[in-house]
Design a protein around this motif. Sequence first.
Motif, PDB file in Angstrom:
ATOM      1  N   GLU A 185       0.930  -1.233   0.130  1.00 55.21           N
ATOM      2  CA  GLU A 185       0.022   0.016   0.072  1.00 55.21           C
ATOM      3  C   GLU A 185       0.868   1.354  -0.053  1.00 55.21           C
ATOM      4  O   GLU A 185       0.493   2.387  -0.623  1.00 55.21           O
ATOM      5  N   HIS A 189       0.334   4.194  -2.738  1.00 53.24           N
ATOM      6  CA  HIS A 189      -0.464   5.529  -2.470  1.00 53.24           C
ATOM      7  C   HIS A 189       0.668   6.424  -2.969  1.00 53.24           C
ATOM      8  O   HIS A 189       0.410   7.620  -3.588  1.00 53.24           O
ATOM      9  N   CYS A 193      -0.306   9.063  -5.847  1.00 57.48           N
ATOM     10  CA  CYS A 193      -0.396  10.640  -5.651  1.00 57.48           C
ATOM     11  C   CYS A 193       0.748  11.319  -6.647  1.00 57.48           C
ATOM     12  O   CYS A 193       0.612  12.493  -6.973  1.00 57.48           O
ATOM     13  N   ILE A 214       3.903  12.307   1.805  1.00 59.92           N
ATOM     14  CA  ILE A 214       2.513  11.893   1.521  1.00 59.92           C
ATOM     15  C   ILE A 214       1.916  11.257   2.959  1.00 59.92           C
ATOM     16  O   ILE A 214       2.539  10.485   3.437  1.00 59.92           O
ATOM     17  N   ASP A 273      -0.981   9.025   4.823  1.00 57.82           N
ATOM     18  CA  ASP A 273      -2.123   8.409   4.645  1.00 57.82           C
ATOM     19  C   ASP A 273      -2.889   7.880   5.723  1.00 57.82           C
ATOM     20  O   ASP A 273      -2.026   7.116   6.525  1.00 57.82           O
ATOM     21  N   GLY A 300      -5.220   5.435   7.503  1.00 62.47           N
ATOM     22  CA  GLY A 300      -5.978   4.309   7.098  1.00 62.47           C
ATOM     23  C   GLY A 300      -6.920   3.647   8.130  1.00 62.47           C
ATOM     24  O   GLY A 300      -7.204   4.541   9.128  1.00 62.47           O
ATOM     25  N   ASN A 319      -1.213   4.549  10.174  1.00 61.93           N
ATOM     26  CA  ASN A 319      -0.859   5.741   9.656  1.00 61.93           C
ATOM     27  C   ASN A 319       0.405   5.467   9.005  1.00 61.93           C
ATOM     28  O   ASN A 319       1.290   4.873   9.626  1.00 61.93           O
ATOM     29  N   SER A 357      -3.796  11.452   1.678  1.00 59.27           N
ATOM     30  CA  SER A 357      -4.768  10.383   1.274  1.00 59.27           C
ATOM     31  C   SER A 357      -5.348   9.665   2.325  1.00 59.27           C
ATOM     32  O   SER A 357      -5.086   9.701   3.297  1.00 59.27           O
ATOM     33  N   GLY A 358      -6.331   8.610   1.816  1.00 54.41           N
ATOM     34  CA  GLY A 358      -6.988   7.524   2.650  1.00 54.41           C
ATOM     35  C   GLY A 358      -8.355   8.059   3.035  1.00 54.41           C
ATOM     36  O   GLY A 358      -8.853   9.229   2.800  1.00 54.41           O
ATOM     37  N   PRO A 370      -9.022  10.525  -2.605  1.00 51.04           N
ATOM     38  CA  PRO A 370      -8.111  10.208  -1.541  1.00 51.04           C
ATOM     39  C   PRO A 370      -8.546   8.858  -1.004  1.00 51.04           C
ATOM     40  O   PRO A 370      -7.590   7.933  -0.721  1.00 51.04           O
ATOM     41  N   GLN A 371      -9.896   8.248  -0.862  1.00 54.05           N
ATOM     42  CA  GLN A 371     -10.153   6.966  -0.291  1.00 54.05           C
ATOM     43  C   GLN A 371      -9.841   5.823  -1.257  1.00 54.05           C
ATOM     44  O   GLN A 371      -9.282   4.844  -1.039  1.00 54.05           O
ATOM     45  N   GLY A 405      -4.888   4.074  -3.089  1.00 52.74           N
ATOM     46  CA  GLY A 405      -4.289   2.942  -2.960  1.00 52.74           C
ATOM     47  C   GLY A 405      -4.479   2.190  -4.206  1.00 52.74           C
ATOM     48  O   GLY A 405      -3.749   1.640  -5.012  1.00 52.74           O
TER      49      GLY A 405
END
Length: 279
Positions: free
Chosen positions: A89, A93, A97, A107, A109, A111, A115, A220-221, A248-249, A252
């Motif tokens: 992941e 990600h 990005c 970046i 993320d 989750g 994190n 992101s996330g 963002p979700q 990945g």
Amino acid sequence: MDEESKLNGRYYGGVDCGTTTTKAVIIDSSGTILGSDVRRSGANLLESAEEALAEALEQAGLERKDLSLIVATGFGRRSVSFAQETKTEISCHSRGCYHYYRDALTIIDIGGQDNKVVKLDASGRKTSFKMNRKCAAGTGAFLEEMAYKLNIPVSELEGLARKSTAGTELGSFCTVFTATEVLDRIRGGERVEDIVRGLFISVAKRILEMEMLSGRVVMSGGVVAHNPIVAEIVSERAGVEVEIAPHPQEMGAFGAALFAVESRSTEEIREDTLSVSRR
């Protein structure tokens, strides 16, 4: 999508099988998203991945046989048995990005249960990363647990936090201890809006403790997708501009699909090279 378009195009799938949600994305060779889906992962990771991909394909007007390659990522990537390749992941990600921000990046993320802070140089090469795995505090699971304790739908946390006039600072980071502290604050008469903003401040503080932010900062996330206030708080606390990546979700899964494009292109170049050498 008509049959002529299908014959002339190449399509690729990315599946991000996370601890909380499973995401699927269908793209063409240029990286344009044609269909996507997000759903709860549940107990059967393969089933969730199958259903997410099927919905994304329906949106795209395609069938699985139309896909040149599928790449899986996330916690449950090895459960996605129909994927031809897997990637971490962190890589996905980062790749997703960098597709939008061709620059040196930090970046972030956030989750469901961890994190990540990843740094890329201007060429997109990963230079460092840190991951918080030891505790769910500061993650999506942390916010879900706090919403449960407050008897508030998770979807309403963002709106409540924006009504806060004096966001409180919570002293505890551990999810269990924070729950106790939140209940004590409620008994002490603090406004729910201020407590909820305090929860988002806790999430931001956990991120800022992990790594110094530098370069262009992108988040992101799923947490920031539904709660952009987190990016605003990180920006305020760090004194830097924090941008929220597109979709963002699904980032990945999008990055996984981009890897699928690159993998197929590399394979075709290799096949062409072998074909020429045999002549």
